[in-house]
Design an enzyme around this catalytic site. Structure first.
Site, PDB file in Angstrom:
ATOM      1  N   GLU A   1      -4.225   3.669  -8.359  1.00 38.42           N
ATOM      2  CA  GLU A   1      -5.435   4.324  -7.876  1.00 38.42           C
ATOM      3  C   GLU A   1      -5.505   5.730  -8.460  1.00 38.42           C
ATOM      4  O   GLU A   1      -4.615   6.555  -8.232  1.00 38.42           O
ATOM      5  CB  GLU A   1      -5.503   4.404  -6.356  1.00 38.42           C
ATOM      6  CG  GLU A   1      -6.764   5.129  -5.909  1.00 38.42           C
ATOM      7  CD  GLU A   1      -7.081   5.070  -4.430  1.00 38.42           C
ATOM      8  OE1 GLU A   1      -8.054   5.734  -4.022  1.00 38.42           O
ATOM      9  OE2 GLU A   1      -6.372   4.379  -3.695  1.00 38.42           O
TER      10      GLU A   1
ATOM     11  N   HIS B   1       0.824  -1.208   0.000  1.00 41.32           N
ATOM     12  CA  HIS B   1       0.000   0.000   0.000  1.00 41.32           C
ATOM     13  C   HIS B   1       0.860   1.260   0.000  1.00 41.32           C
ATOM     14  O   HIS B   1       1.552   1.543   0.976  1.00 41.32           O
ATOM     15  CB  HIS B   1      -0.894  -0.021   1.241  1.00 41.32           C
ATOM     16  CG  HIS B   1      -1.837   1.122   1.342  1.00 41.32           C
ATOM     17  ND1 HIS B   1      -1.852   1.974   2.417  1.00 41.32           N
ATOM     18  CD2 HIS B   1      -2.802   1.567   0.499  1.00 41.32           C
ATOM     19  CE1 HIS B   1      -2.793   2.879   2.255  1.00 41.32           C
ATOM     20  NE2 HIS B   1      -3.377   2.656   1.099  1.00 41.32           N
TER      21      HIS B   1
ATOM     22  N   GLU C   1       0.855  -0.657  -4.820  1.00 39.93           N
ATOM     23  CA  GLU C   1      -0.278   0.227  -5.070  1.00 39.93           C
ATOM     24  C   GLU C   1       0.177   1.647  -4.828  1.00 39.93           C
ATOM     25  O   GLU C   1       0.916   1.920  -3.873  1.00 39.93           O
ATOM     26  CB  GLU C   1      -1.436  -0.131  -4.132  1.00 39.93           C
ATOM     27  CG  GLU C   1      -2.688   0.711  -4.304  1.00 39.93           C
ATOM     28  CD  GLU C   1      -2.743   1.951  -3.416  1.00 39.93           C
ATOM     29  OE1 GLU C   1      -3.648   2.773  -3.617  1.00 39.93           O
ATOM     30  OE2 GLU C   1      -1.866   2.098  -2.543  1.00 39.93           O
TER      31      GLU C   1
ATOM     32  N   ASP D   1      -1.042   6.077  -5.412  1.00 38.82           N
ATOM     33  CA  ASP D   1      -2.082   7.067  -5.709  1.00 38.82           C
ATOM     34  C   ASP D   1      -1.571   8.002  -6.797  1.00 38.82           C
ATOM     35  O   ASP D   1      -0.430   8.472  -6.732  1.00 38.82           O
ATOM     36  CB  ASP D   1      -2.403   7.879  -4.455  1.00 38.82           C
ATOM     37  CG  ASP D   1      -2.824   6.991  -3.300  1.00 38.82           C
ATOM     38  OD1 ASP D   1      -3.911   6.392  -3.387  1.00 38.82           O
ATOM     39  OD2 ASP D   1      -2.073   6.887  -2.306  1.00 38.82           O
TER      40      ASP D   1
ATOM     41  N   HIS E   1      -0.878  11.254  -2.748  1.00 43.39           N
ATOM     42  CA  HIS E   1      -2.185  10.943  -2.186  1.00 43.39           C
ATOM     43  C   HIS E   1      -3.026  12.171  -1.869  1.00 43.39           C
ATOM     44  O   HIS E   1      -4.205  12.243  -2.234  1.00 43.39           O
ATOM     45  CB  HIS E   1      -2.032  10.105  -0.912  1.00 43.39           C
ATOM     46  CG  HIS E   1      -3.338   9.782  -0.250  1.00 43.39           C
ATOM     47  ND1 HIS E   1      -3.912  10.596   0.716  1.00 43.39           N
ATOM     48  CD2 HIS E   1      -4.194   8.757  -0.426  1.00 43.39           C
ATOM     49  CE1 HIS E   1      -5.062  10.081   1.099  1.00 43.39           C
ATOM     50  NE2 HIS E   1      -5.264   8.956   0.435  1.00 43.39           N
TER      51      HIS E   1
END
Length: 249
Positions: free
Chosen positions: A108, A7, A34, A36, A49
């Site tokens: 994402e 993450h 993962e 952002d 993010h």
């Protein structure tokens, strides 16, 4: 197979969404990373993010109002320790460049559908296999645009949960199913919430033909085991090495 996805990289140990965190994730045995992603003022897709840089850089810059060159000057590592001094905001191209052959990358999208065109352009130039890419978003319209422009890429619609005035968690399984079918997502990404997103919830998804789901953010080995037993596609964790060792036991 349930993949262990780091993450924002190995963000328990290294500054989130930085190349250092992604490289550390590979060292810890992650199956994928993962991150952002959002657009800068000059249309670059940057790995970040928050809407602004204050929390991790100590300097206030609104990401969508700053050029990539300006954002690149900020130190986004020191806040997590001097060891990480000098870490910079990365572009999507830079992140993809550190993904080893055969590993997964979960992208994402924090913006609306306007980010999908630039994303398609970056992915067209990338060497990573399309089967190793998963696109995720909380924004319905973004997922629908991904389906239109990137039909060969897999995508999941994401949801958090809130309790209504009667104490019931929303969205319900039926509401999730309706949204996924409407936007045409290939699967579901859920906040880790075992008391609501449980075996019965997963059974309802499967009965509706939604066979694939992943959960975030799972740093508890018991929760990771719970979702592995439910055959999650991925378990997204800040601690990929720790969770992998726990599951192997």
């Amino acid at each position: 197979m349930t993949y262990i996805i780091a993450h924002r990289g190995a963000s328990f140990d290294a500054p989130e969404n930085t190349l250092a965190a992604f490289r550390l994730a590979w060292e810890q045995g992650a199956d994928g990373i993962e991150g952002d992603f959002m657009l800068s003022a000059d249309g670059r897709i940057v790995c970040f993010h928050d809407a602004d840089t204050k929390r991790v850089a100590g300097e206030m810059r609104v990401v969508k109002e700053a050029s990539f060159a300006v954002l690149k000057q900020l130190d986004v590592g020191r806040w997590q320790g001097e060891r990480w001094h000098g870490e910079r905001i990365a572009s999507l191209e830079e992140v993809l460049a550190v993904v080893p052959n055969g590993k997964k990358v979960v992208i994402e999208l924090k913006d609306g559908p306007e980010i999908v065109g630039p994303l398609a352009a970056v992915l067209a130039r990338a060497t990573i296999a399309s089967g190793n890419i998963l696109i995720i978003s909380l924004v319905d319209e973004t997922i629908a645009e991904c389906k239109r422009q990137l039909p060969h890429i897999k995508w999941h619609w994401l949801s958090r949960y809130k309790q209504d005035d009667n104490g019931r968690w929303r969205p319900t399984a039926d509401e999730v199913i309706a949204t996924i079918q409407r936007v045409g997502a290939a699967g579901f990404g859920s906040l880790s919430l075992p008391e609501h997103f449980d075996a019965e919830f997963v059974r309802k998804l499967q009965a509706a033909g939604i066979d694939e789901f992943h959960v975030w953010t799972v740093d508890d080995p018991d929760v990771a085991q719970f979702y592995k037993r439910l055959a999650a596609w991925g378990i997204t964790t800040n601690r990929p090495g720790y969770i992998r060792k726990a599951l192997e036991k």
